[in-house]
Design a protein around this motif. Sequence first.
Motif, PDB file in Angstrom:
ATOM      1  N   THR A 196      -7.394  -8.730 -11.452  1.00 51.63           N
ATOM      2  CA  THR A 196      -8.027  -7.396 -12.814  1.00 51.63           C
ATOM      3  C   THR A 196      -9.754  -7.722 -12.833  1.00 51.63           C
ATOM      4  N   LYS A 197      -9.703  -9.262 -11.837  1.00 45.29           N
ATOM      5  CA  LYS A 197     -11.204  -9.488 -12.431  1.00 45.29           C
ATOM      6  C   LYS A 197     -11.997  -9.291 -10.825  1.00 45.29           C
ATOM      7  N   GLY A 198     -11.761  -8.581  -9.699  1.00 44.76           N
ATOM      8  CA  GLY A 198     -11.883  -7.883  -8.797  1.00 44.76           C
ATOM      9  C   GLY A 198     -11.753  -8.306  -7.404  1.00 44.76           C
ATOM     10  N   ASP A 199     -11.052  -9.498  -7.228  1.00 40.30           N
ATOM     11  CA  ASP A 199     -10.321 -10.150  -6.400  1.00 40.30           C
ATOM     12  C   ASP A 199      -9.366  -8.967  -5.697  1.00 40.30           C
ATOM     13  N   LEU A 200      -9.996  -9.252  -4.057  1.00 43.20           N
ATOM     14  CA  LEU A 200      -8.519  -8.491  -3.479  1.00 43.20           C
ATOM     15  C   LEU A 200      -7.654  -9.203  -2.748  1.00 43.20           C
ATOM     16  N   VAL A 201      -6.420  -9.256  -2.910  1.00 41.42           N
ATOM     17  CA  VAL A 201      -5.452  -9.483  -2.088  1.00 41.42           C
ATOM     18  C   VAL A 201      -4.145  -8.281  -1.803  1.00 41.42           C
ATOM     19  N   GLN A 202      -3.950  -8.427  -0.014  1.00 38.65           N
ATOM     20  CA  GLN A 202      -3.945  -7.426   0.601  1.00 38.65           C
ATOM     21  C   GLN A 202      -2.213  -7.911   0.968  1.00 38.65           C
ATOM     22  N   GLY A 203      -1.846  -6.828   1.088  1.00 42.23           N
ATOM     23  CA  GLY A 203       0.172  -7.444   2.411  1.00 42.23           C
ATOM     24  C   GLY A 203      -0.491  -6.480   3.370  1.00 42.23           C
ATOM     25  N   PHE A 204       0.516  -7.342   5.122  1.00 41.96           N
ATOM     26  CA  PHE A 204       0.074  -6.743   5.651  1.00 41.96           C
ATOM     27  C   PHE A 204       2.394  -6.519   5.832  1.00 41.96           C
ATOM     28  N   ASP A 205       2.366  -5.432   6.497  1.00 41.76           N
ATOM     29  CA  ASP A 205       3.544  -5.255   6.306  1.00 41.76           C
ATOM     30  C   ASP A 205       4.065  -5.891   8.184  1.00 41.76           C
ATOM     31  N   THR A 206       4.924  -7.376   7.974  1.00 42.09           N
ATOM     32  CA  THR A 206       6.239  -7.224   8.947  1.00 42.09           C
ATOM     33  C   THR A 206       6.571  -6.334   9.591  1.00 42.09           C
ATOM     34  N   GLY A 207       7.000  -5.538   9.186  1.00 39.99           N
ATOM     35  CA  GLY A 207       7.674  -4.527  10.042  1.00 39.99           C
ATOM     36  C   GLY A 207       8.910  -4.405   9.633  1.00 39.99           C
ATOM     37  N   SER A 208      10.156  -4.739  11.111  1.00 39.39           N
ATOM     38  CA  SER A 208      11.263  -5.444  11.000  1.00 39.39           C
ATOM     39  C   SER A 208      12.220  -6.133  11.643  1.00 39.39           C
TER      40      SER A 208
END
Length: 222
Positions: A196-208
Amino acid sequence: MKAMILSAGFGTRLAPLTNNIPKALILHKNKPLVNYQIVHLKRYGVDEIIVNSHHHFEKIAKYFKENDFGVKVRVIVENEILGTGGGILNASEYFKNEKFFIVINVDVETDFDLTEMIKHHDSSSPLATLAIQKRVTKKFLEFDGKMYLTGREHPGSEKKNLYAFNGIHIISCEIFNRKIEIGFKDIIDIYLDLITKGDLVQGFDTGSCTFKDLGKRENLQI
């Protein structure tokens, strides 16, 4: 590269197995849970590991004095349990000079190869990258089309944007510059506040990939 194994919890879901032993030392396939994380992390060049402890901390300290895993292992004792977020913040002195570090829950079993996730984090440089997956969970996280974290599941969430968190993060040392007070905190709550303060948190899809929550007794193979 450095890493942290989160292992200070009481292991309530594994009681009575954890009544007299820390969760990290509960056996799975004839080995303590913490062993699996160390072996897994070593595959990616990790040469120093921080293990936080609280519940029966003296038994974890004794275990690492008596066993050599070919990497430096430091045990941090939390006098007051700090949760996943507070535990990470409490370890700042070991990670503050690293570009990034890996964090993994002690009760995770997975065959996921971290190599591409590490490369992806290094090239995109968010505050954190989370290993996520399309699987059943009671606590979904929501991500946008660019795989950036936007919040927890809510009534208006679209199913395609919901993922389960697999208990593995890669975190930038920048998190220690956010001046967050050390105390009992959940790391996901910290991420949700920081985005909410501008930082980015990303997801990495680990698939199957295979994933098991070994904090559930039914998933242990003793």
